[in-house]
Design a protein around this motif. Structure first.
Motif, PDB file in Angstrom:
ATOM      1  N   SER A 166      41.264  53.851  39.754  1.00 38.41           N
ATOM      2  CA  SER A 166      41.784  52.835  38.121  1.00 38.41           C
ATOM      3  C   SER A 166      43.212  53.499  38.498  1.00 38.41           C
ATOM      4  O   SER A 166      44.326  52.916  39.017  1.00 38.41           O
ATOM      5  N   SER A 222      45.294  44.618  38.567  1.00 40.32           N
ATOM      6  CA  SER A 222      44.495  43.025  38.473  1.00 40.32           C
ATOM      7  C   SER A 222      43.789  42.325  39.523  1.00 40.32           C
ATOM      8  O   SER A 222      42.809  41.128  39.602  1.00 40.32           O
ATOM      9  N   VAL A 225      41.684  43.237  41.534  1.00 44.91           N
ATOM     10  CA  VAL A 225      39.681  43.534  40.674  1.00 44.91           C
ATOM     11  C   VAL A 225      39.296  42.248  40.871  1.00 44.91           C
ATOM     12  O   VAL A 225      38.140  41.649  41.056  1.00 44.91           O
ATOM     13  N   PHE A 238      34.654  51.468  36.941  1.00 42.00           N
ATOM     14  CA  PHE A 238      36.074  52.294  36.687  1.00 42.00           C
ATOM     15  C   PHE A 238      36.385  53.161  36.834  1.00 42.00           C
ATOM     16  O   PHE A 238      35.773  53.588  36.121  1.00 42.00           O
ATOM     17  N   LEU A 344      43.228  49.904  31.318  1.00 35.65           N
ATOM     18  CA  LEU A 344      41.361  49.546  30.947  1.00 35.65           C
ATOM     19  C   LEU A 344      41.038  48.266  30.738  1.00 35.65           C
ATOM     20  O   LEU A 344      40.385  47.663  31.162  1.00 35.65           O
ATOM     21  N   THR A 348      40.018  45.375  33.720  1.00 32.81           N
ATOM     22  CA  THR A 348      38.739  44.701  33.526  1.00 32.81           C
ATOM     23  C   THR A 348      38.505  43.222  33.467  1.00 32.81           C
ATOM     24  O   THR A 348      37.294  42.982  33.597  1.00 32.81           O
ATOM     25  N   ARG A 352      35.460  40.367  33.761  1.00 29.98           N
ATOM     26  CA  ARG A 352      34.839  39.756  32.382  1.00 29.98           C
ATOM     27  C   ARG A 352      35.034  38.833  32.133  1.00 29.98           C
ATOM     28  O   ARG A 352      33.834  38.413  31.957  1.00 29.98           O
ATOM     29  N   THR A 358      31.287  44.966  33.933  1.00 29.81           N
ATOM     30  CA  THR A 358      32.022  46.855  33.593  1.00 29.81           C
ATOM     31  C   THR A 358      31.684  47.709  33.260  1.00 29.81           C
ATOM     32  O   THR A 358      30.793  47.745  32.306  1.00 29.81           O
ATOM     33  N   VAL A 387      33.411  47.473  28.231  1.00 29.82           N
ATOM     34  CA  VAL A 387      32.639  47.272  29.536  1.00 29.82           C
ATOM     35  C   VAL A 387      31.553  47.902  28.942  1.00 29.82           C
ATOM     36  O   VAL A 387      31.079  48.428  27.430  1.00 29.82           O
TER      37      VAL A 387
END
Length: 478
Positions: A166, A222, A225, A238, A344, A348, A352, A358, A387
């Motif tokens: 990450s 991002s 991801v 992560f 974070l 994420t 999500r 996550t 998460v």
């Protein structure tokens, strides 16, 4: 054909010997197949890969039957989720090779894989469908190894969590002229590659840590991801959600904190409420200590952020000038940790939003803070609340199970039921290694201490199959 045949049988013998070297291991891995079933399945795969139509049909049926059997077995045996950490290589695109690796994992009772998807500045996306700033792991083939791994794992009863580095963006990132200002730096202007006190593993050229306050760095990850999430893995884990570790472990000088990147330094200065507050923050960042003036106790100086929420507290010394440096240290530490939490939460979000689970991977002891110092990694994992899973790396070694149990205890004390706890342990089946206990001894100790834990993972597949891993890693995809 001789080379291919040698590879299959060599791989099989290594796996059976390395993973199942003792009766005690066989007893622990209750969801494993018998050696006869494993060899029969591999022979069918080899024949199917050569084009034998009957073998292809029978192998497909066998994979389906074994998947159902694995699912039923894991439901009836502890732990319900038994995972392993895996890295794939370009040559795993060769006919039958990915299938054999995944069969090995399913054969021995694993029903989850943490698949290395972004690491060392490379991403497991095909070159023609990789809009990120990072190069693809597979550079000479446009087949989607990540999507294949997810689909073929699922057909074997195995769920895949994409495993992402990450805040560790890899060496190529810093070489982009328009990304150099996104790198984390200490008070001497050094990155983790330049700081002589950084631990050797953290100073490897493959590691470059970014400023968690950098909007560009957040946007870059991002996007990655989002691309991974579109492949619909069961989850995304992560890792490296922290700053680099240092040789002395504990830091007590603000100039050793990696909060001097452009975005982080600007955000810290902007926490000032008054011009005097900003001046004190600036002087503290430059010198590591400041002297208070009599009037400093009478004015609002800065906002102290909350580590996990948007709330903030107005700081005023109220005449106690001796607390000035202590309050500035508290501000600096909290600012550093808040940046990790915000980073974070931001990266994420694409997962999500698609309903993909996550997880946060962390060191249980990396969140230590006090008025006199803090763990250099500044990893506020207890604040990783957005998460769905915590994966604490329980790597404590002392020749007994006590330290392992105590380390996980740090996490269990903070658990409130919002996150599934899935500890990571390292080792080998059937044997210890120095002061590191065997996997089954570690598992037994953790189960007795924390019977509510029903998810556990083993680092790593390569440890169980070293020779084959080296062969796969060094192989070239023609």
């Amino acid at each position: 054909m001789k080379n291919t045949q040698g590879f299959w049988y060599g791989l099989l013998s290594l796996v059976i010997c390395n993973w199942l070297g003792s009766g005690s291991v066989q007893a622990q891995t209750s969801c494993r197949l018998s050696n006869e079933e494993i060899i029969n399945k591999a022979n069918l795969l080899q024949a199917a890969t050569r084009g034998d139509r009957a073998a292809q049909v029978y192998y497909s049926q066998l994979v389906k039957a074994h998947a159902q059997r694995l699912q039923q077995c894991r439901q009836q045996n502890w732990p319900r989720t038994q995972a392993v950490w895996l890295r794939l290589y370009p040559c795993d695109l060769k006919a039958g090779q990915l299938e054999q690796v995944l069969d090995n994992i399913a054969n021995f009772g694993y029903n989850r894989i943490y698949l290395s998807t972004f690491y060392d500045g490379r991403v497991l996306l095909p070159p023609k469908d990789n809009p990120t700033v990072w190069p693809s792991v597979v550079s000479k083939d446009n087949r989607d190894l990540l999507a294949q791994a997810i689909a073929r794992s699922r057909s074997r009863g195995i769920e895949v969590y994409a495993w992402l580095f990450s805040m560790n963006f890899g060496p190529g990132y810093a070489k982009h002229a328009d990304r150099s200002s996104e790198i984390a730096r200490n008070g001497y202007g050094e990155t983790n590659l330049q700081d002589p006190t950084i631990l050797p593993d953290e100073a490897k050229v493959a590691h470059i840590y970014v400023d968690p306050y950098s909007e560009r760095a957040r946007a870059d990850l991002s996007l990655l991801v989002r691309q991974v999430a579109q492949r619909r893995p069961s989850g995304i884990a992560f890792d490296y959600i922290r700053y680099p570790h240092r040789s002395e472990g504990i830091v007590s000088d603000v100039r050793d904190l990696m909060i001097y990147g452009q975005a982080s330094a600007r955000a810290l200065l902007n926490r000032a409420i008054s011009p005097r507050g900003q001046e004190l923050i600036y002087q503290y960042m430059q010198k590591g200590q400041v002297k208070a003036q009599k009037t400093d106790g009478d004015i609002l100086l800065w906002y102290l952020p909350h580590e996990s929420r948007s709330q903030q507290q107005e700081i005023k010394l109220d005449g106690n000038l001796n607390n000035l440096n202590r309050e500035l240290w508290r501000l600096s530490m909290t600012h550093a940790r808040r940046g990790v939490v915000e980073f974070l939460d931001r990266v994420t979000m694409p997962a999500r939003q698609l309903g993909i689970r996550t997880g946060a991977v962390f060191f249980p002891r990396a969140n230590f803070v006090s008025d006199r110092g803090a763990d250099a990694r500044l990893q506020p994992w207890s604040q990783f609340k957005n998460v769905s899973e915590w994966a604490p790396m329980n790597y404590a070694i002392c020749g007994r199970a006590d330290c392992l149990v105590d380390e996980l205890g740090l996490v269990m004390q903070q658990a409130n039921g919002s996150q599934t706890i899935c500890p990571v342990i390292a080792g080998y089946w059937g044997r210890g290694n120095g002061d590191r206990l065997s996997l089954e001894a570690q598992m037994d100790a953790l189960r007795k201490a924390y019977p509510q834990i029903n998810c556990l993972s083993h680092f790593a597949y390569a440890w169980f199959d070293l020779d084959s891993d080296r062969q796969r890693r060094s192989c070239r995809l023609e």
